[in-house]
Scaffold this motif. Structure first.
Motif, PDB file in Angstrom:
ATOM      1  N   GLY A 106       0.776  -1.233   0.000  1.00  0.00           N
ATOM      2  CA  GLY A 106       0.000   0.000   0.000  1.00  0.00           C
ATOM      3  C   GLY A 106       0.806   1.282   0.000  1.00  0.00           C
ATOM      4  N   GLU A 107       2.107   1.199  -0.250  1.00  0.00           N
ATOM      5  CA  GLU A 107       2.987   2.370  -0.183  1.00  0.00           C
ATOM      6  C   GLU A 107       3.386   2.850  -1.576  1.00  0.00           C
ATOM      7  OE1 GLU A 107       7.206   3.697   1.953  1.00  0.00           O
ATOM      8  OE2 GLU A 107       6.852   1.597   1.440  1.00  0.00           O
ATOM      9  N   GLN A 108       3.513   4.161  -1.710  1.00  0.00           N
ATOM     10  CA  GLN A 108       4.048   4.774  -2.922  1.00  0.00           C
ATOM     11  C   GLN A 108       5.160   5.735  -2.525  1.00  0.00           C
ATOM     12  OE1 GLN A 108       1.012   6.764  -5.217  1.00  0.00           O
ATOM     13  NE2 GLN A 108      -0.430   5.046  -5.085  1.00  0.00           N
ATOM     14  N   ILE A 109       6.221   5.800  -3.329  1.00  0.00           N
ATOM     15  CA  ILE A 109       7.274   6.781  -3.084  1.00  0.00           C
ATOM     16  C   ILE A 109       7.664   7.443  -4.409  1.00  0.00           C
ATOM     17  CG2 ILE A 109       8.218   5.590  -1.078  1.00  0.00           C
ATOM     18  CD1 ILE A 109      10.508   4.596  -2.850  1.00  0.00           C
ATOM     19  N   THR A 110       8.151   8.678  -4.310  1.00  0.00           N
ATOM     20  CA  THR A 110       8.622   9.414  -5.487  1.00  0.00           C
ATOM     21  C   THR A 110      10.145   9.494  -5.427  1.00  0.00           C
ATOM     22  OG1 THR A 110       6.593  10.725  -5.619  1.00  0.00           O
ATOM     23  CG2 THR A 110       8.538  11.589  -6.739  1.00  0.00           C
ATOM     24  N   ILE A 111      10.783   9.144  -6.536  1.00  0.00           N
ATOM     25  CA  ILE A 111      12.249   9.101  -6.602  1.00  0.00           C
ATOM     26  C   ILE A 111      12.729  10.108  -7.644  1.00  0.00           C
ATOM     27  CG2 ILE A 111      14.251   7.647  -7.072  1.00  0.00           C
ATOM     28  CD1 ILE A 111      12.215   5.251  -6.555  1.00  0.00           C
ATOM     29  N   LYS A 112      13.631  10.981  -7.258  1.00  0.00           N
ATOM     30  CA  LYS A 112      14.252  11.923  -8.180  1.00  0.00           C
ATOM     31  C   LYS A 112      15.577  11.334  -8.659  1.00  0.00           C
ATOM     32  CE  LYS A 112      11.669  15.730  -8.391  1.00  0.00           C
ATOM     33  NZ  LYS A 112      11.209  16.347  -9.671  1.00  0.00           N
ATOM     34  N   LEU A 113      15.710  11.136  -9.962  1.00  0.00           N
ATOM     35  CA  LEU A 113      16.945  10.603 -10.516  1.00  0.00           C
ATOM     36  C   LEU A 113      17.957  11.729 -10.750  1.00  0.00           C
ATOM     37  CD1 LEU A 113      15.421   8.031 -13.030  1.00  0.00           C
ATOM     38  CD2 LEU A 113      16.211   7.651 -10.692  1.00  0.00           C
ATOM     39  N   LEU A 114      19.184  11.369 -11.070  1.00  0.00           N
ATOM     40  CA  LEU A 114      20.273  12.339 -11.137  1.00  0.00           C
ATOM     41  C   LEU A 114      20.106  13.376 -12.242  1.00  0.00           C
ATOM     42  CD1 LEU A 114      23.284   9.924 -10.551  1.00  0.00           C
ATOM     43  CD2 LEU A 114      22.028  11.269  -8.878  1.00  0.00           C
ATOM     44  N   ASP A 115      19.357  13.047 -13.296  1.00  0.00           N
ATOM     45  CA  ASP A 115      19.157  13.979 -14.400  1.00  0.00           C
ATOM     46  C   ASP A 115      17.889  14.801 -14.251  1.00  0.00           C
ATOM     47  OD1 ASP A 115      17.370  11.942 -14.719  1.00  0.00           O
ATOM     48  OD2 ASP A 115      17.690  11.680 -16.870  1.00  0.00           O
ATOM     49  N   LYS A 224      -2.381  10.307 -16.731  1.00  0.00           N
ATOM     50  CA  LYS A 224      -1.470   9.694 -15.770  1.00  0.00           C
ATOM     51  C   LYS A 224      -2.164   8.485 -15.148  1.00  0.00           C
ATOM     52  CE  LYS A 224      -2.721  12.495 -11.737  1.00  0.00           C
ATOM     53  NZ  LYS A 224      -2.200  13.386 -10.657  1.00  0.00           N
ATOM     54  N   PRO A 225      -1.431   7.554 -14.584  1.00  0.00           N
ATOM     55  CA  PRO A 225      -2.052   6.366 -13.995  1.00  0.00           C
ATOM     56  C   PRO A 225      -2.975   6.734 -12.837  1.00  0.00           C
ATOM     57  CG  PRO A 225       0.326   6.095 -14.221  1.00  0.00           C
ATOM     58  CD  PRO A 225       0.033   7.525 -14.472  1.00  0.00           C
ATOM     59  N   SER A 226      -4.126   6.079 -12.761  1.00  0.00           N
ATOM     60  CA  SER A 226      -5.088   6.391 -11.701  1.00  0.00           C
ATOM     61  C   SER A 226      -4.590   5.961 -10.323  1.00  0.00           C
ATOM     62  CB  SER A 226      -6.436   5.720 -11.999  1.00  0.00           C
ATOM     63  OG  SER A 226      -6.288   4.307 -12.023  1.00  0.00           O
ATOM     64  N   TRP A 227      -3.666   4.967 -10.281  1.00  0.00           N
ATOM     65  CA  TRP A 227      -3.212   4.469  -8.979  1.00  0.00           C
ATOM     66  C   TRP A 227      -2.466   5.527  -8.180  1.00  0.00           C
ATOM     67  CZ3 TRP A 227       2.035   4.652  -8.306  1.00  0.00           C
ATOM     68  CH2 TRP A 227       2.865   4.511  -9.434  1.00  0.00           C
ATOM     69  N   ILE A 228      -1.916   6.528  -8.875  1.00  0.00           N
ATOM     70  CA  ILE A 228      -1.219   7.615  -8.186  1.00  0.00           C
ATOM     71  C   ILE A 228      -2.194   8.410  -7.315  1.00  0.00           C
ATOM     72  CG2 ILE A 228       0.020   9.794  -8.546  1.00  0.00           C
ATOM     73  CD1 ILE A 228       1.271   8.567 -11.008  1.00  0.00           C
ATOM     74  N   SER A 229      -3.454   8.468  -7.749  1.00  0.00           N
ATOM     75  CA  SER A 229      -4.477   9.229  -7.027  1.00  0.00           C
ATOM     76  C   SER A 229      -5.343   8.358  -6.121  1.00  0.00           C
ATOM     77  CB  SER A 229      -5.369   9.970  -8.032  1.00  0.00           C
ATOM     78  OG  SER A 229      -4.605  10.835  -8.844  1.00  0.00           O
ATOM     79  N   GLY A 230      -4.927   7.108  -5.902  1.00  0.00           N
ATOM     80  CA  GLY A 230      -5.645   6.270  -4.951  1.00  0.00           C
ATOM     81  C   GLY A 230      -6.702   5.369  -5.536  1.00  0.00           C
ATOM     82  N   GLU A 231      -6.649   5.132  -6.844  1.00  0.00           N
ATOM     83  CA  GLU A 231      -7.618   4.223  -7.465  1.00  0.00           C
ATOM     84  C   GLU A 231      -6.929   3.473  -8.607  1.00  0.00           C
ATOM     85  OE1 GLU A 231     -12.032   5.121  -8.229  1.00  0.00           O
ATOM     86  OE2 GLU A 231     -11.146   5.358 -10.228  1.00  0.00           O
ATOM     87  N   THR A 232      -6.935   2.154  -8.539  1.00  0.00           N
ATOM     88  CA  THR A 232      -6.279   1.349  -9.570  1.00  0.00           C
ATOM     89  C   THR A 232      -7.305   0.923 -10.618  1.00  0.00           C
ATOM     90  OG1 THR A 232      -4.597   0.527  -8.041  1.00  0.00           O
ATOM     91  CG2 THR A 232      -5.003  -0.780 -10.025  1.00  0.00           C
ATOM     92  N   THR A 233      -6.957   1.144 -11.881  1.00  0.00           N
ATOM     93  CA  THR A 233      -7.867   0.880 -13.005  1.00  0.00           C
ATOM     94  C   THR A 233      -7.308  -0.209 -13.903  1.00  0.00           C
ATOM     95  OG1 THR A 233      -8.606   3.185 -12.962  1.00  0.00           O
ATOM     96  CG2 THR A 233      -9.057   1.923 -14.974  1.00  0.00           C
ATOM     97  N   PHE A 234      -8.203  -1.054 -14.427  1.00  0.00           N
ATOM     98  CA  PHE A 234      -7.816  -2.163 -15.300  1.00  0.00           C
ATOM     99  C   PHE A 234      -8.621  -2.111 -16.593  1.00  0.00           C
ATOM    100  CE2 PHE A 234      -7.490  -3.444 -10.871  1.00  0.00           C
ATOM    101  CZ  PHE A 234      -6.181  -3.893 -10.792  1.00  0.00           C
ATOM    102  N   TYR A 269     -10.750  -0.141  -8.561  1.00  0.00           N
ATOM    103  CA  TYR A 269     -11.061  -0.238  -7.132  1.00  0.00           C
ATOM    104  C   TYR A 269     -10.355   0.883  -6.386  1.00  0.00           C
ATOM    105  CZ  TYR A 269      -6.466  -2.326  -6.023  1.00  0.00           C
ATOM    106  OH  TYR A 269      -5.131  -2.548  -5.856  1.00  0.00           O
ATOM    107  N   ASN A 270     -10.946   1.292  -5.257  1.00  0.00           N
ATOM    108  CA  ASN A 270     -10.398   2.363  -4.437  1.00  0.00           C
ATOM    109  C   ASN A 270      -9.468   1.799  -3.376  1.00  0.00           C
ATOM    110  OD1 ASN A 270     -10.567   4.380  -1.988  1.00  0.00           O
ATOM    111  ND2 ASN A 270     -11.214   5.544  -3.799  1.00  0.00           N
ATOM    112  N   HIS A 271      -8.405   2.523  -3.082  1.00  0.00           N
ATOM    113  CA  HIS A 271      -7.394   2.045  -2.147  1.00  0.00           C
ATOM    114  C   HIS A 271      -7.775   2.230  -0.676  1.00  0.00           C
ATOM    115  CE1 HIS A 271      -4.047   2.800  -5.408  1.00  0.00           C
ATOM    116  NE2 HIS A 271      -4.958   1.908  -5.774  1.00  0.00           N
ATOM    117  N   GLU A 272      -8.834   2.962  -0.404  1.00  0.00           N
ATOM    118  CA  GLU A 272      -9.146   3.326   0.975  1.00  0.00           C
ATOM    119  C   GLU A 272      -9.935   2.258   1.731  1.00  0.00           C
ATOM    120  OE1 GLU A 272      -8.026   6.029   2.534  1.00  0.00           O
ATOM    121  OE2 GLU A 272      -6.917   6.522   0.697  1.00  0.00           O
ATOM    122  N   ASN A 273     -10.729   1.452   1.019  1.00  0.00           N
ATOM    123  CA  ASN A 273     -11.652   0.539   1.696  1.00  0.00           C
ATOM    124  C   ASN A 273     -11.559  -0.849   1.075  1.00  0.00           C
ATOM    125  OD1 ASN A 273     -14.162  -0.915   2.341  1.00  0.00           O
ATOM    126  ND2 ASN A 273     -14.846   1.023   3.251  1.00  0.00           N
TER     127      ASN A 273
END
Length: 302
Positions: A106-115, A224-234, A269-273
């Protein structure tokens, strides 16, 4: 014991290419030569910047001077060999070191690359890359799912166990699992190469998937992918991957013996419930779900 080489910096001079013809011929006939060539070959296979032998020479020579002793049961020339070995092994591990980022359930992280490129890593995923050669080789290794915002520049390569994605500057999503490889282009252009050499050039709004050796293409209007906003779409996705997504999001497991995991699902589906997520996916598919315990759910086709 007599030093088998001409002086204490013999091996360092060999690395620097400074041996005379006689020394070189004699050394190449020795057992030590074969051992050190093996080490050098290992270093040469690294995906790293080319090292400078003259710098190694100076560093090893300084090491020998610092460690030299007037009386010892160990011959002085062996310190030179040890210093050389340590320097080479040190180079091997330094250049081969990778930076790795992982996410939990259930975790997401943002990674900044060197460029300046950005990667948003979805749950239970892993991203790794080598900082030492980033300017010359923009390459990352991905397991799981991630959304990439790549700055324009040299080629940018995403390697996975199921396929690769090659771009210059663009925005795209990659989802890779065993026997599953999916790429959606949200901006610019990407080249997706699945296992068995299946590939496609994707522009904005185009998607590509290889699942169970079947190649699929479709279009999507999302920016953009919906999973970033808390909802995964297929979109017409094998149920096996939908279940895998639920497991990674909610830290649960499923008993799947009584359902067909190859049937397809379109929806979200929603990530909250968790209860709402299960109902949203399985009720339309006429699959009942029962909690065997807090973290295990039994699925049965009605």
């Amino acid at each position: 014991m007599k030093n088998p080489y001409s002086d204490e910096t013999f091996l360092a001079r060999w690395l620097n290419g400074s041996l005379d013809a006689k020394e070189k011929i004699a050394f190449e006939k020795s057992e030590d030569y074969r051992k050190y060539v093996t080490i050098i070959n290992k270093i040469d296979t690294l995906d790293s910047p080319e090292y400078k032998k003259d710098k190694i020479f100076r560093a090893i020579k300084n090491d020998i001077v610092r460690n030299k002793k007037n009386t010892s049961l160990i011959p002085n020339w062996s310190y030179g060999i040890a210093a050389t070995l340590l320097a080479l092994i040190g180079l091997f591990f330094f250049f081969n070191k990778a930076t790795t980022h992982t996410t939990d359930y259930g975790e997401q992280i943002t990674i900044k690359l060197l460029d300046g490129s950005e990667v948003i890593l979805n749950s239970k995923s892993e991203l790794s890359f080598k900082e030492s050669d980033w300017k010359n080789n923009r390459k990352v290794t991905l397991s799981g799912e991630a959304f990439f915002k790549v700055k324009k520049g040299s080629d940018f390569l995403v390697e996975t166990a199921s396929g690769n994605v090659k771009v210059i500057g663009t925005e795209f999503n990659v989802n890779t699992q065993k026997d599953f490889f999916e790429v959606i282009c949200h901006e610019g252009k990407v080249k997706a190469i699945g296992y068995n050499s299946n590939e496609a050039i994707l522009v904005k709004g185009k998607a590509f998937r290889v699942a169970n050796n079947s190649v699929e293409n479709w279009e999507t209007p999302t920016t953009k992918p919906s999973w970033i906003s808390g909802e995964t779409t297929f979109t017409n996705t094998p149920l096996k991957q939908v279940i895998f997504s639920l497991e990674n999001q909610f830290k649960i497991t499923f008993n799947k013996d009584k359902i067909d995991q190859n049937q397809r699902f379109t929806g979200s589906y929603n990530h909250e419930n968790i209860e709402l997520a299960l109902k949203t996916i399985f009720v339309p598919m006429e699959i009942s779900y029962t909690f065997n315990n807090e973290n295990n759910i039994v699925l049965v086709k009605e």
